[in-house]
Design an enzyme around this catalytic site. Sequence first.
Site, PDB file in Angstrom:
ATOM      1  N   GLU A   1       0.852  -1.191   0.000  1.00 53.11           N
ATOM      2  CA  GLU A   1       0.000   0.000   0.000  1.00 53.11           C
ATOM      3  C   GLU A   1       0.879   1.228   0.000  1.00 53.11           C
ATOM      4  OE1 GLU A   1      -3.527  -0.187   2.395  1.00 53.11           O
ATOM      5  OE2 GLU A   1      -3.569   1.971   2.707  1.00 53.11           O
ATOM      6  N   ARG A   2       0.621   2.110  -0.953  1.00 54.55           N
ATOM      7  CA  ARG A   2       1.447   3.310  -1.129  1.00 54.55           C
ATOM      8  C   ARG A   2       2.914   2.954  -1.329  1.00 54.55           C
ATOM      9  NH1 ARG A   2      -2.878   5.908  -2.648  1.00 54.55           N
ATOM     10  NH2 ARG A   2      -4.462   5.998  -1.042  1.00 54.55           N
TER      11      ARG A   2
ATOM     12  N   LYS B   1      -4.062   0.077  13.941  1.00 49.26           N
ATOM     13  CA  LYS B   1      -4.883   1.161  13.396  1.00 49.26           C
ATOM     14  C   LYS B   1      -6.312   0.786  13.722  1.00 49.26           C
ATOM     15  CE  LYS B   1      -6.069   3.300   8.928  1.00 49.26           C
ATOM     16  NZ  LYS B   1      -5.686   3.418   7.490  1.00 49.26           N
TER      17      LYS B   1
ATOM     18  N   GLU C   1     -10.674   4.886   9.300  1.00 50.24           N
ATOM     19  CA  GLU C   1     -10.860   4.535   7.897  1.00 50.24           C
ATOM     20  C   GLU C   1     -11.407   3.119   7.713  1.00 50.24           C
ATOM     21  OE1 GLU C   1      -7.589   7.431   5.787  1.00 50.24           O
ATOM     22  OE2 GLU C   1      -6.941   5.393   6.183  1.00 50.24           O
TER      23      GLU C   1
ATOM     24  N   ARG D   1      -2.052   3.816  16.719  1.00 52.74           N
ATOM     25  CA  ARG D   1      -1.995   4.992  15.843  1.00 52.74           C
ATOM     26  C   ARG D   1      -3.086   6.019  16.177  1.00 52.74           C
ATOM     27  NH1 ARG D   1      -2.410   4.384  10.335  1.00 52.74           N
ATOM     28  NH2 ARG D   1      -0.612   5.584   9.682  1.00 52.74           N
TER      29      ARG D   1
ATOM     30  N   ARG E   1     -11.113  17.926  10.030  1.00 51.74           N
ATOM     31  CA  ARG E   1     -10.273  16.732  10.163  1.00 51.74           C
ATOM     32  C   ARG E   1      -8.994  17.033  10.937  1.00 51.74           C
ATOM     33  NH1 ARG E   1      -8.262  12.842   5.159  1.00 51.74           N
ATOM     34  NH2 ARG E   1      -6.330  12.110   6.144  1.00 51.74           N
TER      35      ARG E   1
ATOM     36  N   ASP F   1      -2.338  14.502   6.823  1.00 50.70           N
ATOM     37  CA  ASP F   1      -1.894  13.216   6.292  1.00 50.70           C
ATOM     38  C   ASP F   1      -0.655  13.326   5.406  1.00 50.70           C
ATOM     39  OD1 ASP F   1      -1.743  10.562   5.661  1.00 50.70           O
ATOM     40  OD2 ASP F   1      -3.406  10.571   4.248  1.00 50.70           O
TER      41      ASP F   1
ATOM     42  N   GLU G   1       5.216   9.943  13.499  1.00 50.54           N
ATOM     43  CA  GLU G   1       5.215   9.069  12.321  1.00 50.54           C
ATOM     44  C   GLU G   1       5.485   9.897  11.064  1.00 50.54           C
ATOM     45  OE1 GLU G   1       1.688   6.643  12.018  1.00 50.54           O
ATOM     46  OE2 GLU G   1       2.191   5.922  10.023  1.00 50.54           O
TER      47      GLU G   1
ATOM     48  N   GLU H   1       4.190   9.030  -0.721  1.00 52.91           N
ATOM     49  CA  GLU H   1       2.789   9.021  -1.155  1.00 52.91           C
ATOM     50  C   GLU H   1       2.354  10.354  -1.753  1.00 52.91           C
ATOM     51  OE1 GLU H   1       0.054   7.907   1.903  1.00 52.91           O
ATOM     52  OE2 GLU H   1      -1.719   8.257   0.655  1.00 52.91           O
TER      53      GLU H   1
ATOM     54  N   GLU I   1       7.308  21.435  -3.291  1.00 55.51           N
ATOM     55  CA  GLU I   1       6.270  22.261  -2.647  1.00 55.51           C
ATOM     56  C   GLU I   1       5.855  23.409  -3.568  1.00 55.51           C
ATOM     57  OE1 GLU I   1       7.646  24.314   0.815  1.00 55.51           O
ATOM     58  OE2 GLU I   1       5.626  24.479   1.682  1.00 55.51           O
TER      59      GLU I   1
ATOM     60  N   TRP J   1     -13.611  13.079   2.419  1.00 54.12           N
ATOM     61  CA  TRP J   1     -12.361  12.869   3.157  1.00 54.12           C
ATOM     62  C   TRP J   1     -11.926  14.028   4.046  1.00 54.12           C
ATOM     63  CZ3 TRP J   1     -10.492   8.044   3.370  1.00 54.12           C
ATOM     64  CH2 TRP J   1     -10.913   7.141   2.397  1.00 54.12           C
TER      65      TRP J   1
END
Lengths: 632, 632
Positions: free
Chosen positions: B134-135, B256, B260, B293, B310, B339, B361, B367, B464, B494
Amino acid sequence: MMSTVDPAWLPAFVFRSVGARRVRIVGDGLLVDTVRGEVAAAGGVLVSEGPVDLDLVCEGDVGEKFTVERSGTTTTVRATGGAGLLYGFHHVVRQGEAAFSGVLAPQRHAPRQPIRMLDHWDNIDVHPVMGQVERGYAGGSIFYDNGVVRTDLTRVGAYARLLGSIGINRVGLNNVNVHRTEARLLTDLLPDVARLADVFRPHGIRVHLSVSFAAPMTLGGLPTADPLDPAVQDWWARTTAEVYAAIPDFGGYIVKADSEGQPGPFAYDRNHADGANLLARALAPFGGIVFWRAFVYNHRQDWRDRSTDRARAAYDHFVPLDGTFDENVVLQVKFGPIDFQAREPVSPVLSAMPQTRLAVELQVTQEYTGQQKHVCYLVPQWSEVLNSCTVDGIVAVSNVGEDEFWTGHPLAQANLYGFGRLAWDERLTPEQVLDEWITLTFENAQTVRKALHELMDDSWHTYERYTAPLGIGFMVRTGTHYGPDIDGYEYSPWGTYHFADRDGVGVDRTRATGTGFTGQYPKPWCDIYESLDMCPDELLLFFHHVPYTHVLHSGITVIQHIYDSHFAGRDEVAHMTEIWATLEGDVPAATFDRVTGLLNEQLRCATEWRDQVNTYFWRKSGIPDVHGRRIH
Amino acid sequence: MMSTVDPAWLPAFVFRSVGARRVRIVGDGLLVDTVRGEVAAAGGVLVSEGPVDLDLVCEGDVGEKFTVERSGTTTTVRATGGAGLLYGFHHVVRQGEAAFSGVLAPQRHAPRQPIRMLDHWDNIDVHPVMGQVERGYAGGSIFYDNGVVRTDLTRVGAYARLLGSIGINRVGLNNVNVHRTEARLLTDLLPDVARLADVFRPHGIRVHLSVSFAAPMTLGGLPTADPLDPAVQDWWARTTAEVYAAIPDFGGYIVKADSEGQPGPFAYDRNHADGANLLARALAPFGGIVFWRAFVYNHRQDWRDRSTDRARAAYDHFVPLDGTFDENVVLQVKFGPIDFQAREPVSPVLSAMPQTRLAVELQVTQEYTGQQKHVCYLVPQWSEVLNSCTVDGIVAVSNVGEDEFWTGHPLAQANLYGFGRLAWDERLTPEQVLDEWITLTFENAQTVRKALHELMDDSWHTYERYTAPLGIGFMVRTGTHYGPDIDGYEYSPWGTYHFADRDGVGVDRTRATGTGFTGQYPKPWCDIYESLDMCPDELLLFFHHVPYTHVLHSGITVIQHIYDSHFAGRDEVAHMTEIWATLEGDVPAATFDRVTGLLNEQLRCATEWRDQVNTYFWRKSGIPDVHGRRIH
């Protein structure tokens, strides 16, 4: 997946309402036998003489037309060929009790189009994301399963009967995007195609295969697929002869060439006529036809390049070739210049190639029109299209699959039914066609008729109201094409843009200041579309980039129209859910539950469309709703 | 996929520059043996007495610290445990020839963080769309293949050695989203986990498993996973005991939960501390740790709802629980509140839970920062983060896979290397870390050093500049998170919005008029971020919704900054391609070719970012670029 066949709309069931009849059938041949079988299966009494209720007389071998008349106590169908008798029989079935009362002078019936075709975008293999049927919303393929043609073709038989009953006479068996496994239908999987052809044949339907232009290389091992290469011509001739040896009444090929990555004649500096004629000449000795799709455009466009206009592409590619296609080539043209949107102008190609056989292509599967989650009765759209062009054939992409209701949404059956009926006679009104479908589908049609008309008659316009406004199209989620994403395709390579900025929206396709697409239309349309004053409101943004303050013929501004139509469209869906709720107990419970669930989803999605479109344009324009409704 | 291991950056290769040395190794134990093996493999001569060049002395069983000194002709490393000796040895290796010349008074080295961990989001099964990791942007998993743990773990051994050489001491072996097959690593696949642990152990690394909170039900067959249920507690205790029976130095769990879609304690009306402590108590008897997490938020937000933020979620969920977590719980907090964006403020959680062990983290896998197709040296970002918070551990998501260069982009190796070095000592400068990596990676480091610094040092800022402006984040393609889609997440569930309209852009997170998120920071940051005057430019749109005409501290307007930074960022990438081109012949041909190809893609993608962002804001604002550059 569920594979129960729902009994809804198997047309011979109408015999339930008229009881067993004495029927005489004169003539022979496969299709006449099929009629005989239908009558027997429906409980009719086959007699050879004496007084009969229904006299079915076939007086020849070929022909799709029939006459029907009634005198005394006998209704008589007369045809000059098996297909005509079959269609005449189904005509009587549709009439129901009315066919057996009163007096009727001889009525002649004949299809207005010789080609009435459904294409399946079915694959043998299942794609992990796209599924098995490309743009299919009714489960897996009814033809293929587990990587092969199904052994049990019972359901295909029911489907063939269903298509025969509405006059469909050709079926394309596989996706126009021909992948590796599916390419082999032409060669080593041919015995399976023959089995499918055997199932369709008794219902007057010839089967077609989509083929890859690169087949001489990928299947034949040749170093080229150049249409002018004798070895390539020979390969197609031999391969086609083998197809006809297995299936003597094979319909022919369907080809998507040099489009969206599919191979074609361009690789060899040949044109589309070279490509199409290559296949046409292989098919000609056997009476076969090649359907060559005109859906060709630059799908790797740069969004920064305003000089390329996807709407122009089919015309620019094909019109110069008018007169160079062989007689058994049919150019298959999508009804609009872009891609099956809820609203597009009719493609200018359809009036620009007098020396070429043309078929118009519609989409019964609801790719951009709610994906069989939304009620969207499309017959009114098709009626508009078919009554504004003259073609040699009508083709559509089918909407059926393994689903127990055949079409995912039970009410989407009406689109499949209606397509066949309009292909037979485009002068039938959408309301009339829906009425037939209701009668044939629901035991208690009289009870549900009014509600279903109210729910479905205008559902295409409702869908249009809550989605992309004024003919601009797209604004859908990329890839899936379901639900709103206003800018989803705005910076993509696909050539489908709306160019909304803080001042206005729309694509300038005029000759005066835009891409010149309007010039592809004959008079008066080239002037009507060119003119901001004359252009119909519903197509305004397809042809013009206008300020949000532009006043429509309706008397309101573009921005206010966007707000109004989106509030209205969504509220109409809410009303649809109320109408449907009144039918509980009047329709089968399974049907009721399925439609209820889907209407909830339609309402959710329509609300999302309303809010995203309104917010998007409110943020851009800064112009408030004159009615002060809530825009987020 | 390619599985050749590229020799680049296997650190012991530095021996190539210093030749064989006489080395004495004192002490025993697994890690000391590992050092012995490294020396032997590198051609060093192991001696037990007499004059030595390198004296490696291990004086105890535990400890990661070491001293290094040099007198006469001998360099001496002293440690109180095998891990310290290993790190000391690698320290000397990194020094190269410099470690063997001159005089050095005893220097003490110790890691500044006890927890230096890499998490793998590797799955055993391959997802048809997401792939196996994943990613992951470097091919398949190095741990798993064909649905099982690999039989041949040679490459895992090379990876373990590589991690040991930069001081990593814990590794998470599977994705935090624990799917069906991967859940079984905890039970019937445990012998395979033990094999992996055997490979990591000689390099001072303990292995961890991500576990599903629902495991007592899905694996244990219990009717509940309620953390207060004695049967559940018992199941975890028994299961954990079995893990430690197989792997005595097992590190612990990663969870986790309630995030999600993953299961967690909320289903039982329990809180995160109840959940974390359940696992902590099963691990405590064996010295294990649970990483819990803090990435918990409402991922089914309604974009119309402006009251949900969020960014607030982790703080709102966890800070009230401070003091209620067991001692062997480590709360694993993403560095920013959203994120892993290219720019975020440091998460306020990191300074709000004094009674809880916290790990920060980071994401070595790129990603949101170019997916190892773009050069984006992230050590400067991490340096900023780590120097502005105090934590008990540093964790990151790994960026390696089956790829022949380990990391897809060869230059992305520098991120993996740099993560380990910063986790050991966050005071190292990014330039210093990059310099080490260049020296260890390229035979002719002196030749390529300057160019690589020029290319990589500022590459994070370059990235950036051409992507989402001023801390607003996202604007990426949905799902893949690669390439621009300005409105891609704007109407999504999201919770990642930019709220751009015709007048301005940004998220108002102030206490005065916004979501109040600024109030989660301690002084002075709660005031700095709250204040339009004091808020740093690079985070302006994260905290404030401002007009396009707002003047930044830099003296230019927001809209002009958007234009300027996007033109500049894209041009910097063009310059990067020129710099790299000068290295042809100075770096291995395979490396040169791979990077050349990827830089072309980076330039294409940066151009797309520039054009889409500039056009988007030009269409919205209507404010022209003061320099008159082309905006489409």
